[in-house]
Design a protein around this motif. Structure first.
Motif, PDB file in Angstrom:
ATOM      1  N   UNK A 137      -6.719   7.989  -2.694  1.00 52.78           N
ATOM      2  CA  UNK A 137      -6.626   8.446  -4.076  1.00 52.78           C
ATOM      3  C   UNK A 137      -6.574   7.219  -4.974  1.00 52.78           C
ATOM      4  N   UNK A 138      -7.502   7.151  -5.908  1.00 50.21           N
ATOM      5  CA  UNK A 138      -7.582   5.997  -6.788  1.00 50.21           C
ATOM      6  C   UNK A 138      -8.570   4.959  -6.293  1.00 50.21           C
ATOM      7  N   UNK A 139      -8.797   3.940  -7.116  1.00 53.56           N
ATOM      8  CA  UNK A 139      -9.727   2.871  -6.740  1.00 53.56           C
ATOM      9  C   UNK A 139      -9.389   1.613  -7.517  1.00 53.56           C
ATOM     10  N   UNK A 140      -9.239   0.525  -6.809  1.00 57.44           N
ATOM     11  CA  UNK A 140      -8.820  -0.736  -7.423  1.00 57.44           C
ATOM     12  C   UNK A 140      -9.932  -1.433  -8.198  1.00 57.44           C
ATOM     13  N   UNK A 179       0.846  -1.196   0.000  1.00 59.95           N
ATOM     14  CA  UNK A 179       0.000   0.000   0.000  1.00 59.95           C
ATOM     15  C   UNK A 179       0.881   1.247   0.000  1.00 59.95           C
ATOM     16  N   UNK A 180       0.641   2.144  -0.941  1.00 55.46           N
ATOM     17  CA  UNK A 180       1.368   3.405  -0.995  1.00 55.46           C
ATOM     18  C   UNK A 180       0.603   4.463  -0.203  1.00 55.46           C
ATOM     19  N   UNK A 181       1.350   5.365   0.427  1.00 56.73           N
ATOM     20  CA  UNK A 181       0.733   6.408   1.255  1.00 56.73           C
ATOM     21  C   UNK A 181       1.044   7.790   0.687  1.00 56.73           C
ATOM     22  N   UNK A 182       0.088   8.687   0.876  1.00 49.25           N
ATOM     23  CA  UNK A 182       0.275  10.089   0.507  1.00 49.25           C
ATOM     24  C   UNK A 182      -0.207  10.946   1.672  1.00 49.25           C
ATOM     25  N   UNK A 183       0.154  12.224   1.636  1.00 49.94           N
ATOM     26  CA  UNK A 183      -0.348  13.171   2.625  1.00 49.94           C
ATOM     27  C   UNK A 183      -1.107  14.286   1.917  1.00 49.94           C
ATOM     28  N   UNK A 217      -4.046  11.019 -12.140  1.00 52.50           N
ATOM     29  CA  UNK A 217      -3.774   9.658 -12.627  1.00 52.50           C
ATOM     30  C   UNK A 217      -3.530   9.728 -14.126  1.00 52.50           C
ATOM     31  N   UNK A 218      -2.454   9.100 -14.574  1.00 53.21           N
ATOM     32  CA  UNK A 218      -2.102   9.137 -15.994  1.00 53.21           C
ATOM     33  C   UNK A 218      -2.760   8.002 -16.778  1.00 53.21           C
ATOM     34  N   UNK A 233      -4.576   4.509 -11.665  1.00 55.56           N
ATOM     35  CA  UNK A 233      -5.751   4.770 -10.849  1.00 55.56           C
ATOM     36  C   UNK A 233      -6.119   3.559  -9.996  1.00 55.56           C
ATOM     37  N   UNK A 234      -5.883   2.370 -10.528  1.00 58.92           N
ATOM     38  CA  UNK A 234      -6.262   1.148  -9.831  1.00 58.92           C
ATOM     39  C   UNK A 234      -5.259   0.712  -8.770  1.00 58.92           C
ATOM     40  N   UNK A 235      -4.230   1.529  -8.545  1.00 55.90           N
ATOM     41  CA  UNK A 235      -3.289   1.306  -7.448  1.00 55.90           C
ATOM     42  C   UNK A 235      -3.569   2.365  -6.379  1.00 55.90           C
TER      43      UNK A 235
END
Length: 253
Positions: A26-29, A1-5, A48-49, A54-56
């Motif tokens: 952010x995003x949806x699998x 799992x990647x994290x952002x702030x 998202x490019x 987006x799915x990650x």
């Protein structure tokens, strides 16, 4: 799992049936290919490019910290907080996301703020320990698993969604279903009554058409098709004493 702030979390929604909302992912699998409006906007604004990116999903690591700062600022303005309009709070197969969503709901409830939540995943049984001021819902546009696997490829099986919603209903929670975006028969031939029967226990139904898909306009008299379904939803809800909301643009004369 990647994290952002993020720098902010709570905001006033422009959706006609919403109040305040937050998107702590952010995003949806799930990879919905109707197409997905949230992905379209994310791509347009550079979040998202590609659909693969987006799915990650990326989880906001400072969500609770932000909420503790923002709740005192917005508390007197908020009627309810919705999870979520641009992502899924109970993303299928992502325990970290589900746990974060439950923590957020409990914090809002501690401050007497009701929450609504909508998912194409499974509503966790742990939600039965949250406050009864909350309302929980699922998206259900079909019972056809072949259609789900093609168009909502990584979402939860339809009946598993229904069963998780029924569990919370039986625990005394207000429950609802979003039948949106509903496909025209040239995309999927199905019996609308079967869906209504599957969710007969819910307290509210939201119904909306499929947008941004050229196949809809290719279906002869598609507007009559949606108008007839809107009338059926209204008649069914009034007969069974349920609340309902028809999404803007679905019914036209």
């Amino acid at each position: 799992m990647e994290y952002i702030q993020r720098k902010t979390l709570l905001y006033k929604t422009e959706v006609e049936y919403g109040d305040y909302t937050l998107n702590h992912i952010q995003g949806c699998s799930h990879g919905c290919l109707y197409p997905c409006y949230a992905y379209m906007m994310a791509r347009r604004f550079g979040r998202a490019k590609s659909i693969e990116e987006w799915m990650e999903p990326k989880l906001v690591s400072n969500a609770i910290e932000l909420l503790k700062k923002e709740i005192p600022k917005y508390k007197d303005k908020i009627n309810s907080v919705h999870l979520c309009f641009t992502t899924d709070p109970f993303m299928y197969g992502y325990d970290e996301i589900c746990n974060s969503s439950i923590e957020i709901i409990k914090l809002l409830n501690t401050n007497d703020i009701p929450c609504t939540a909508l998912t194409k995943g499974i509503l966790p049984k742990e939600l039965d320990c949250t406050d009864k001021i909350n309302s929980y819902g699922i998206t259900l546009i079909s019972l056809n698993e072949s259609y789900r696997k093609k168009n909502e490829m990584n979402s939860a099986p339809y009946l598993e969604r229904v069963n998780s919603l029924k569990y919370l209903h039986d625990k005394g929670f207000n429950t609802w279903v979003s039948i949106e975006p509903y496909p025209t028969p040239n995309i999927l031939e199905q019996n609308f009554d079967d869906i209504l029967n599957a969710i007969c226990f819910v307290d509210k139904i939201i119904f909306g058409r499929l947008n941004y898909n050229k196949k809809v306009s290719e279906y002869k008299n598609y507007q009559d098709f949606y108008n007839n379904l809107v009338e059926k939803v209204i008649e069914y809800c009034e007969k069974t004493n349920k609340k309902y909301h028809i999404k803007d643009g679905t019914y036209k004369k």
